[in-house]
Design a protein around this motif. Structure first.
Motif, mmCIF file in Angstrom:
data_model
loop_
_atom_site.group_PDB
_atom_site.id
_atom_site.type_symbol
_atom_site.label_atom_id
_atom_site.label_comp_id
_atom_site.label_asym_id
_atom_site.label_seq_id
_atom_site.Cartn_x
_atom_site.Cartn_y
_atom_site.Cartn_z
ATOM 1 N N ALA A 68 0.968 -1.163 0.062
ATOM 2 C CA ALA A 68 0.086 -0.054 -0.100
ATOM 3 C C ALA A 68 0.800 1.316 0.081
ATOM 4 O O ALA A 68 1.921 1.193 0.614
ATOM 5 C CB ALA A 68 -0.904 -0.041 1.117
ATOM 6 N N THR A 69 0.240 2.298 -0.408
ATOM 7 C CA THR A 69 1.084 3.518 -0.467
ATOM 8 C C THR A 69 0.849 4.377 0.675
ATOM 9 O O THR A 69 -0.488 4.714 0.849
ATOM 10 C CB THR A 69 0.852 4.291 -1.834
ATOM 11 N N THR A 70 1.646 4.256 1.536
ATOM 12 C CA THR A 70 1.299 5.196 2.911
ATOM 13 C C THR A 70 2.323 6.294 2.979
ATOM 14 O O THR A 70 3.409 6.499 2.123
ATOM 15 C CB THR A 70 1.714 4.311 4.100
ATOM 16 N N PRO A 71 2.250 7.425 3.737
ATOM 17 C CA PRO A 71 3.244 8.367 4.087
ATOM 18 C C PRO A 71 4.780 7.671 4.058
ATOM 19 O O PRO A 71 5.613 8.504 3.466
ATOM 20 C CB PRO A 71 2.632 9.082 5.207
ATOM 21 N N GLU A 72 4.792 6.430 4.945
ATOM 22 C CA GLU A 72 6.087 6.051 5.092
ATOM 23 C C GLU A 72 6.578 5.395 4.027
ATOM 24 O O GLU A 72 7.679 5.594 3.315
ATOM 25 C CB GLU A 72 6.048 4.949 6.239
ATOM 26 N N THR A 73 5.672 4.664 3.166
ATOM 27 C CA THR A 73 6.120 4.223 2.145
ATOM 28 C C THR A 73 6.581 5.097 0.852
ATOM 29 O O THR A 73 7.442 4.954 0.012
ATOM 30 C CB THR A 73 5.072 3.063 1.310
#
Length: 191
Positions: free
Chosen positions: A59-64
């Motif tokens: 998933a695209t998260t702020p961390e990734t």
């Protein structure tokens, strides 16, 4: 006069691939960074995967997105990896998979460690992963055999051989990194 791309040090992300408790990847990474910092043609950034959180499902998260940004800003990479069961750790694969286009047309070098095979199998598996991502892997790699002693020793076992391997790998990384940086600036990479 504005600096040309060859005058600007190569931005190299040194990725510490193990997140296991009790790991020595951070010590191996520190050893390599200490050696590489002597060079004027590289600017190093340590990217320790223990400092990054990746979701169990892609998933695209702020961390990734932040991790992908780190990969995108780098001109080249040195992957510090252990060998687990004749391959590299899942934490490293998960991180690699959370960036994609950001790896393309960039050089990748390897510093591996382990017992008996010194991480050779992990590097061979990583080469095929990075080729699929359209990255260029360096012929020379650094392989630390932990049977010979602690990399934190002063000097580490086989320090001369390891330093020669590291210098050769960095020479290749810088050559490819500058050539590919110039090529990416001149024209977009094709898939």
């Amino acid at each position: 006069m504005d600096p040309t791309p060859a005058d600007v040090p190569l931005r190299v992300a040194v990725v510490i691939g193990s997140t296991r408790e009790g790991r020595i990847g951070d010590a191996v990474g520190r050893w390599f960074v200490t050696l590489a910092e002597r060079r004027a043609d590289v600017e190093l950034e340590v990217v320790d995967l223990v400092d990054h959180v990746f979701p169990a499902r892609y998933a695209t998260t702020p961390e990734t997105a932040g991790f992908a940004g780190l990969v995108g800003r780098a001109d080249g990479f040195v992957i510090v990896t252990p060998e687990y069961n004749r391959s590299f750790p899942a934490s490293l694969k998960q991180a690699i998979d959370h960036a994609y286009d950001e790896w393309r047309a960039k050089p990748v070098g390897f510093v591996s460690y382990g017992y008996r095979f010194a991480g050779l199998h992990a590097v061979e598996h990583l080469r095929s992963v990075f080729v699929e991502l359209h990255a260029v892997t360096m012929h020379t790699a650094v392989h630390v055999d932990l049977r010979l002693g602690d990399v934190d020793a002063d000097p580490p076992p086989n320090a001369g051989r390891l330093a020669c391997e590291a210098e050769a790998m960095l020479d290749q990384l810088v050559w490819w990194g500058l050539a590919l940086r110039e090529a990416r600036a001149a024209r977009p990479y094709v898939n």
